[in-house]
Every structure is written in structure tokens, then in C-alpha cells.
Design a protein around this motif. Structure first.
Motif, short mmCIF file in Angstrom:
data_model
loop_
_atom_site.label_atom_id
_atom_site.label_comp_id
_atom_site.label_asym_id
_atom_site.label_seq_id
_atom_site.Cartn_x
_atom_site.Cartn_y
_atom_site.Cartn_z
N ARG A 175 -24.27 -49.08 -61.86
CA ARG A 175 -24.27 -48.00 -60.86
C ARG A 175 -24.72 -48.59 -59.54
NH1 ARG A 175 -23.54 -43.41 -63.28
NH2 ARG A 175 -23.89 -42.45 -61.26
N VAL A 176 -23.99 -48.28 -58.48
CA VAL A 176 -24.33 -48.84 -57.17
C VAL A 176 -24.25 -47.76 -56.10
CG1 VAL A 176 -23.54 -51.18 -57.70
CG2 VAL A 176 -21.93 -49.51 -56.74
N PRO A 177 -25.02 -47.92 -55.01
CA PRO A 177 -24.87 -46.99 -53.88
C PRO A 177 -23.60 -47.35 -53.10
CG PRO A 177 -26.53 -48.66 -53.38
CD PRO A 177 -26.07 -48.93 -54.78
N LEU A 178 -22.89 -46.33 -52.65
CA LEU A 178 -21.71 -46.53 -51.79
C LEU A 178 -21.74 -45.42 -50.77
CD1 LEU A 178 -19.03 -48.13 -51.31
CD2 LEU A 178 -17.90 -46.40 -52.70
N GLY A 179 -21.99 -45.78 -49.51
CA GLY A 179 -22.22 -44.75 -48.51
C GLY A 179 -23.41 -43.92 -48.94
N SER A 180 -23.24 -42.61 -48.97
CA SER A 180 -24.36 -41.76 -49.35
C SER A 180 -24.33 -41.40 -50.83
CB SER A 180 -24.32 -40.47 -48.52
OG SER A 180 -23.07 -39.85 -48.75
N ARG A 181 -23.34 -41.96 -51.56
CA ARG A 181 -23.21 -41.59 -52.97
C ARG A 181 -23.68 -42.73 -53.87
NH1 ARG A 181 -17.48 -40.96 -54.41
NH2 ARG A 181 -17.25 -42.73 -53.00
N GLU A 182 -23.82 -42.41 -55.15
CA GLU A 182 -24.03 -43.47 -56.13
C GLU A 182 -22.81 -43.45 -57.03
OE1 GLU A 182 -28.09 -43.91 -57.85
OE2 GLU A 182 -26.97 -44.02 -59.73
N VAL A 183 -22.19 -44.61 -57.20
CA VAL A 183 -20.94 -44.65 -57.96
C VAL A 183 -21.01 -45.69 -59.07
CG1 VAL A 183 -19.54 -43.91 -55.98
CG2 VAL A 183 -19.88 -46.36 -56.43
N LEU A 184 -20.02 -45.61 -59.95
CA LEU A 184 -19.90 -46.59 -61.02
C LEU A 184 -19.17 -47.81 -60.47
CD1 LEU A 184 -20.71 -46.13 -63.97
CD2 LEU A 184 -18.33 -45.57 -64.45
N GLY A 185 -19.57 -48.98 -60.92
CA GLY A 185 -18.88 -50.18 -60.49
C GLY A 185 -18.80 -51.17 -61.64
N ALA A 230 -28.12 -49.87 -58.38
CA ALA A 230 -28.94 -48.71 -58.72
C ALA A 230 -29.27 -48.70 -60.21
CB ALA A 230 -28.22 -47.43 -58.33
N GLY A 231 -28.48 -49.42 -60.99
CA GLY A 231 -28.78 -49.45 -62.42
C GLY A 231 -27.66 -50.10 -63.20
N ALA A 232 -27.95 -50.43 -64.44
CA ALA A 232 -26.92 -51.02 -65.30
C ALA A 232 -26.99 -50.31 -66.65
CB ALA A 232 -27.17 -52.51 -65.49
N PHE A 233 -25.89 -50.30 -67.36
CA PHE A 233 -25.89 -49.71 -68.70
C PHE A 233 -26.30 -50.78 -69.69
CE2 PHE A 233 -22.66 -46.73 -66.86
CZ PHE A 233 -23.43 -45.58 -66.99
N SER A 287 -26.44 -41.07 -67.33
CA SER A 287 -27.55 -41.94 -66.92
C SER A 287 -27.67 -43.06 -67.94
CB SER A 287 -28.84 -41.14 -66.89
OG SER A 287 -29.22 -40.83 -68.21
N GLY A 288 -28.43 -44.08 -67.57
CA GLY A 288 -28.64 -45.20 -68.48
C GLY A 288 -29.23 -44.74 -69.80
N ALA A 289 -30.17 -43.77 -69.73
CA ALA A 289 -30.84 -43.30 -70.94
C ALA A 289 -29.86 -42.55 -71.84
CB ALA A 289 -32.01 -42.40 -70.57
N GLN A 290 -29.02 -41.71 -71.21
CA GLN A 290 -28.03 -40.96 -72.00
C GLN A 290 -27.08 -41.93 -72.72
OE1 GLN A 290 -26.69 -38.70 -68.59
NE2 GLN A 290 -27.16 -36.78 -69.62
#
Ligand code: ADP
Ligand code: ZN
Ligand code: ZN
Length: 708
Positions: free
Chosen positions: A41-51, A72-75, A116-119
Motif C-alpha cells: 500500500r502506498v500514498p498517491l496524491g491524497s489517497r492510499e492505493v495498492l501497488g 504505507a504498508g505491505a501484505f 488492511s494488512g491485519a484482515q
């Protein structure tokens, strides 16, 4: 000064807005290295998106470093996507001229974006608890036909890709299952991908595969699934737990780390071509993916696309073909005649004017119903009548928003535009002159259903009841599950005469149908679309394939064609079930006209408020691209190989108030066309941003378009 860990720079493919012009992965910072293929998960502009991590990025220069944003996070626990999957995505993006991130993210299940990563961790844990799928055990062994034995053996011992050219009912599905079975038995972890053109054909195939291999080894992947179902299926494929994936065109981009075999059933079907976003051909990508992996590819059809047929030219003709052609001309259990239905042409110019169903055809339908058999009537036009018309003043039911007529639907007394959806109640009188006597022109499936009920009023079924008529088309199957329940009724014998559009011609294994009729197929003979004859022939052959699938009934089965051109070579070829003859003539014409497969095409499309603006955009692009290419020594060589046609309106030029134009590029050399298109892409973005072209609503590139 700073004791945070040494940063790692990652190139991450993100879903950049389609027309932003940003096609390449973006750089992000991570505290630990992540392998390529990791989903993040990464920030892109004002959003957080999958990458998707594509690899290590060049370290940014010192002054830019601070601007690079962190992941922003990894799975965690989700295995990275394989290298070959990333190669496939790269090829798709490059070949179809789309942004890498857009293609990569479109290939992932949508629900991944919201987890989310936890889910995800919980989900993976639950999945890991599920038992791994054992290698398939086959319960029954069936005696293969001689053709099936040969096809199966060649698939096992040669490399392919294979074109399985098998008549409808020749047992192609059995050959696919044999190939899957042998693969799964040979390789303990191998996966197979089986593609079908439409969702409504998956349940039947799924049932056959599930019966053979056990339901737990199989997942389905198509757009009809709920987001959680799709995610679960995708994860099972990604983890290698699903040994067999059945799916529609999106499944060709699924993560399948142990993919060893790809089947493309009904490979000629236009549904394999995506019609928006990245306009990829799942069939062509299947062949590419197979080559990339060294996996076997089987393309199957009774009426192959002319591209595949040409590519499988036997060695005796134009040198060795790229595909290995395997023929299965006979139906299972058929006698020397091959078991295909007898084709009868009715010359409609000898029928009384305005005849809907010729008397001999009507009589034949009546006889079938009286014997407890089923008839299937094909009319490729839904609604009651394609146009309403005033004979006094000439008014016609045009759509105010489109360059098309609104179709008259009698069931709910509406005029509906099939392009933009604009719907109104049918006027009582002519809106132009007040004449009360406005009349339908032409015929659709609703009218056919209504008239048949009158024409067959005296016919009785074996149980003495009147004939039961049903209709299946996009209107009758709008609700969820409606198509399935209607098909189930046909299978159960609750319907005697089925009326419908091409929806009823494809793939269904109706056991009691012994008569199929094309009510009015002539239109496609004179269409300006060069693929129209190919599509018509395939449709009629497929429709004929619905008749007499039960070997016991096949002897008396018939395919009727009502036509004003009974001597047309297309119908003559249909009469003798002669696909090779039809294909040879079409290929001659294509060769002379320089059309595919003898050339490669791409369309540049533009939509704007006015037709002039749309065409001006395309013309400006052509001028600018030709200038730019001519000045670039590396690209100039490609230019003479590409023909640019002038910008023209589309066949339906205005839809929902938007004017549409297109420009055709044609080249005998695929590579030259690709270079020119790649050079056009940045110019398209730049041109769109110029004040002179503000009126452009959208544009698109369609590589290997199906319709011109
Ligand atoms: P296709 O996919 O070519 O239209 P199918 O594989 O659906 O053909 O086969 C047509 C019918 O013949 C199916 O009902 C199938 O179960 C049956 N069938 C296929 N192969 C055999 C065989 N070797 N022996 C008996 N029946 C078969
Ligand atoms: Zn009028
Ligand atoms: Zn409209």
C-alpha cells in the motif's frame, strides 16, 4: 544525525489515472528491502492505493530524497507475484499501450484494495488451514474416439500451441479434460487455466470439470462473482492450491505460479477482446503467456478465428504453421456423415412479401413440437421492432441523443435506445404530424415470439397441450439468475420453441433440440465491417451445433436458413459444414485487401462534443506524430511501413450526445506499428492538454481492434 535504517528505494507500479501520461512505476522509500512482486500500500496524491513492487529504484538525487514518500504498508504472508506474471503484465501494457500500473492493478481482485494488512493476515491463516488440493483422481475412464486419441496423444507429446479444430459435439471438452488430467497426474503441483468466453457458459463446464476432478481442486474466476468470492478464488490460484482455474478473459492475467497448461475454448469468440481500458485479447495473451512459461496452449473451436486458422496452416501449404492444427471433424457417436445437422436454405424472395416464417419451416417446427422435440429460432435483434415509423410524414423513432433509432419494446410499450439507454413511453400519435397510425418497421425477438404463438396455435405437444414458446435475450435475462433459470427450463423440456438472439446459439448443450433456424441473417452479408462474414459464419455454425446433440436424435436434425441470397457462397459453405472452404475464400479476400491476418491494425479513437473537434484532434495527432517520427533517426525507419487513414466518424457516430471519430493505422509489420503507437502516446497526452483541444472528452487506442 539520523539513526533511522538505511532507506531502500523501490519502484512500485501504481494505478495512475488512465490519461495522466504517467506510465512508469513510481519511487517509494522502504525501511527494509521487499522482493519484486510484493503487493504493497502506498500514498498517491491524497489517497492510499495498492501497488506492486516492480524492482529496486535508482536512488533519488540528494535534493529529491526528502520528497520520496514511504510505503504505507505491505501484505505480510502474501507471496510475491512471480517474475513471469510481471513479464506478462509488462507485455500487456506495452502491446496495448496502457500504463503498467493500470494493467497490473486491474489484474488483481478489487477487494484487495480495501483490506488492511491485519484482515489479509486473518484470511491467509484461514486459507492455510484448508487442506491442500490433492492431485486429481479420476473416477471413470471413458473410451475416447479415434480422433480424440490422436489429439490427446499429440498434445501430450508435442509442444504446440495447438489449434483443436473440432466440430460442435466432437468431444473437444473431453480432450481438454484429458490434457488437464494427464498434466495433474504427471506434475504434483501443476496448474491448468481453462478460459471460456462468457460467464453463462461457466456453470456447465464447471460442473463437468468438478465431476471429473472434484470440486475442491477447481476455482472459477469471472466478473459475475462477488468481491469476496473473487478474492478467495484469486488467493487459491495465487497460493497454488487451486489446480484448475476456470474463467473468462480476466482470468488470463491471474496469478498462477505453477501454470503448465492453458485452454482457450471457443477461441474465435469476440468476448475474449476487452472493450475498454486495456483492450487486450485474452486469446492472444494466452498464447504469449504459454510461450513465456513453456506451458502448453490449446485453442479450441469449430470455427476458428481466421487469424488462428491462418497461423495453423499445415506444413504442406505455406511452410510450417505457428500452431499445430488437430482436426476432429466428426461428432461423437456419429455415422459416416459426421452427424451434423442437414442445412436447408429457404429462398425468401419466393415467399409472399412480408413472410416472417416460411410455410415449410413452420410445418417443420410444428412436426418437431408434435414429436416432443425442441426448436430454436435465432433472430439477432431484440425488442419488438427496430424502428417505429409514420407513413404520413416519414417520422422515425430516432434517439435525440444518438445517431440511431430507438427500438420499440411492446412488453412495456417503450421506445428504448440500445446505445444510450434513453427510454420513453411510445407516443399515442406521430410526434411530428399527429397521425394516430404509427407502425413498427422490421422485426425483433419480441415480435417473433408473439407471432409464433399465433402461427403455432393449432400445434399440439405429445401430451395434447399447446406449444410452449419462450424467449431469451438481453431483455429477458436482465435480473440476476434469470438466464440460468430460463436455460434450466429449456433443459428440463418445459419449452418447445425457444426464440432468442445469439445468446442462445453459444455452447449450450441442449439435448432435445433437433431444429435450429436463422430467421433473418442476411444483414451481415453486406456489412461494411470486414469481419462480419466471419462472425456470421461462426454464429450459424454454432447455432447448427445446438441441433441434434443427442446422438439418437442427430440423424433427423436440421438447420434452416431463411435468406434472399440462397446461392451466397457463405451459405453454400454452411450447407456442407465446410469451414476450411469458407476460410480459404475469406483469407483470399483479406490477402488481396491487405487486411488481417495479412496486416496489423490499430485504431485511435477520440470523442468530443462535435465531430469536427474529434476529427481535428486525430488529424493534428497524425501530423505531429509523422513529423516527430521523421525527425527521430531511430523511428524514421518505421514510418514508411505504416499507413495512416484519415479520421472518420464511427458507424454510430453520436452516442449520448457525444460525437465519436476514429483513425485507422495499418501495417504489414507488427513491430513498426508498435513503434509508431508508442511514439503517439506521449503526443496524445500533450495534445489533449492544449487549449485548442479542450473539447476532447476522451480518447483511446485499440490495438488489433475487432470491429472497425
Ligand atoms: P464439444 O466440446 O466438441 O462440443 P463435448 O466435449 O461437449 O463436445 O462432447 C459432446 C458430447 O459427447 C458430450 O455429451 C460428451 O460428454 C460426449 N462425449 C465426449 N467424448 C466422448 C467419448 N469419447 N465417448 C462418449 N461420449 C463422449
Ligand atoms: Zn407523422
Ligand atoms: Zn440514444
Amino acid at each position: 544525525m539520523d539513526d533511522s535504517p538505511r532507506p531502500h528505494w523501490l519502484a512500485v507500479a501504481v494505478p495512475t489515472p488512465a490519461h495522466s501520461g504517467l506510465g512508469e512505476p513510481l519511487t517509494y522509500r522502504a525501511d527494509a528491502p521487499l522482493p519484486p512482486g510484493s503487493i504493497v500500500r502506498v500514498p498517491l496524491g491524497s489517497r492510499e492505493v495498492l501497488g506492486v513492487v516492480w524492482g529496486a529504484a535508482e536512488p533519488p538525487s540528494a535534493d529529491l530524497r526528502a520528497a520520496v514518500r514511504p510505503l504505507a504498508g505491505a501484505f505480510e504472508g502474501l507471496a510475491p507475484l512471480a517474475d513471469d506474471w510481471r513479464r506478462l503484465i509488462e507485455f500487456t501494457a506495452r502491446y496495448y499501450q496502457r500504463a503498467l500500473g493500470e494493467v497490473a492493478l486491474a489484474a488483481l481482485p478489487p477487494q484487495l484494495r480495501t483490506l488492511s494488512g491485519a484482515q489479509m493476515a486473518r484470511r491467509l491463516k484461514r486459507q492455510a488451514a484448508a487442506p491442500p488440493s490433492p492431485a486429481a483422481e479420476t473416477t471413470e475412464t471413458i473410451a475416447l474416439s479415434a480422433d480424440q486419441v490422436v489429439a490427446t496423444a499429440r498434445i501430450e507429446h508435442e509442444n504446440g500451441p495447438f489449434l483443436l479444430f473440432g466440430a460442435t459435439g466432437s468431444g473437444k471438452t473431453e480432450v481438454y479434460m484429458q490434457a488437464v488430467e494427464r498434466l495433474l497426474a504427471r506434475e504434483a503441483t501443476a496448474q491448468a487455466l481453462v478460459l471460456v468466453p462468457e460467464i453463462n457458459l461457466t456453470p456447465q463446464l464447471e460442473a463437468r470439470f468438478a465431476e471429473r476432478f472434484g470440486a475442491h481442486t477447481i476455482v472459477s474466476l469471472h466478473s459475475g462473482l462477488t468481491p469476496p468470492q473473487r478474492l478467495a478464488a484469486w488467493l487459491a490460484a495465487h497460493a497454488g492450491r487451486a489446480r484448475i482455474v476456470l474463467g473468462t478473459r480476466v482470468a488470463v492475467l491471474a496469478s498462477l505460479p505453477r501454470l503448465r497448461l492453458i485452454v482457450v475454448d471457443e477461441e474465435h469468440d469476440p468476448s475474449y477482446k476487452q472493450q475498454e481500458g486495456a483492450r487486450y485479447s485474452a486469446r492472444d495473451l494466452a498464447v504469449y503467456r504459454g510461450r513465456l512459461l513453456g506451458a502448453k496452449v490449446i485453442l479450441g473451436s469449430a470455427t476458428p478465428s481466421l487469424e488462428s486458422w491462418h497461423a495453423s496452416t499445415p506444413e504442406t501449404e505455406d511452410g510450417p504453421g505457428r500452431y499445430l492444427r488437430l482436426a476432429m471433424p466428426r461428432r461423437i457417436g456419429a455415422g459416416a456423415d459426421g452427424g451434423l445437422p442437414k442445412v436447408r436454405r429457404v429462398d425468401m424472395s419466393r415467399q409472399p412479401r412480408g413472410t416472417l416464417i416460411a410455410a415449410p419451416l413452420l410445418a417443420a417446427i410444428g412436426e418437431r413440437v408434435a414429436r416432443g422435440e425442441q426448436a430454436l429460432l435465432l433472430l439477432n435483434r431484440r425488442g419488438y421492432a427496430p424502428v417505429l415509423h409514420c407513413a404520413d410524414c416519414g417520422w422515425k423513432s430516432e434517439c435525440p441523443h444518438c445517431s440511431a433509432y430507438r427500438v420499440f419494446h411492446k412488453v412495456d410499450r417503450t421506445l428504448r435506445c440500445h446505445h444510450c439507454g434513453f427510454t420513453q413511453r411510445v407516443p399515442r400519435a406521430c410526434p411530428a404530424c399527429g397521425n394516430l397510425d404509427i407502425a413498427p418497421l422490421g422485426r425483433g425477438t419480441e415480435q417473433l415470439e408473439e407471432r409464433l404463438a399465433e402461427l403455432l396455435a393449432d400445434v399440439r405437444r405429445p401430451d395434447g397441450a399447446p406449444a410452449r414458446i419462450a424467449r431469451i435475450d438481453a431483455d429477458s435475462t436482465r435480473g440476476k439468475g434469470q438466464l440460468e433459470s430460463q436455460l434450466a427450463q429449456v433443459h428440463a423440456g418445459a419449452v418447445d420453441v425457444l426464440v432468442g438472439t445469439q445468446m442462445i446459439a453459444k455452447g449450450h448443450d441442449f439435448r432435445r433440440v433437433t431444429l435450429v433456424a436463422a430467421v433473418n441473417p442476411d444483414g451481415a452479408l453486406f456489412s461494411s465491417d470486414f469481419r462480419a462474414p466471419e462472425r456470421l459464419f461462426a454464429l450459424l455454425m454454432q447455432a447448427a451445433g445446438r441441433a441434434g446433440r443427442d446422438a439418437a436424435a442427430s440423424a433427423g436434425s436440421e438447420m434452416w436458413v431463411q435468406t434472399h441470397h440462397p446461392a451466397h457462397p457463405l451459405y453454400a459453405a454452411l450447407k456442407t459444414h465446410d469451414y476450411p472452404g469458407f476460410a480459404a475464400r475469406q483469407l483470399d479476400e483479406r490477402a488481396q485487401a491487405g487486411l488481417p491476418p495479412f496486416s496489423h491494425l490499430a485504431l485511435l479513437r477520440a470523442e468530443a462534443r462535435s465531430q469536427e473537434a474529434a476529427q481535428a484532434f486525430l488529424s493534428a495527432l497524425a501530423r505531429r506524430a509523422q513529423d516527430a517520427l521523421a525527425r527521430d533517426p531511430a523511428l524514421a525507419a518505421a514510418l514508411p511501413h505504416v499507413t495512416w487513414y484519415p479520421a472518420v466518424p464511427l458507424a454510430v457516430q453520436r452516442v449520448a450526445g457525444i460525437e465519436r471519430a476514429q483513425m485507422l493505422l495499418e501495417s504489414p509489420a507488427r513491430a513498426a506499428l508498435q513503434r509508431v503507437l508508442a511514439a503517439c502516446l506521449p503526443l496524445l497526452h500533450a495534445l489533449r492538454a492544449e487549449p485548442g483541444h479542450r473539447g476532447i472528452v476522451r480518447w483511446a487506442v485499440d490495438v488489433d481492434p475487432l470491429a472497425l
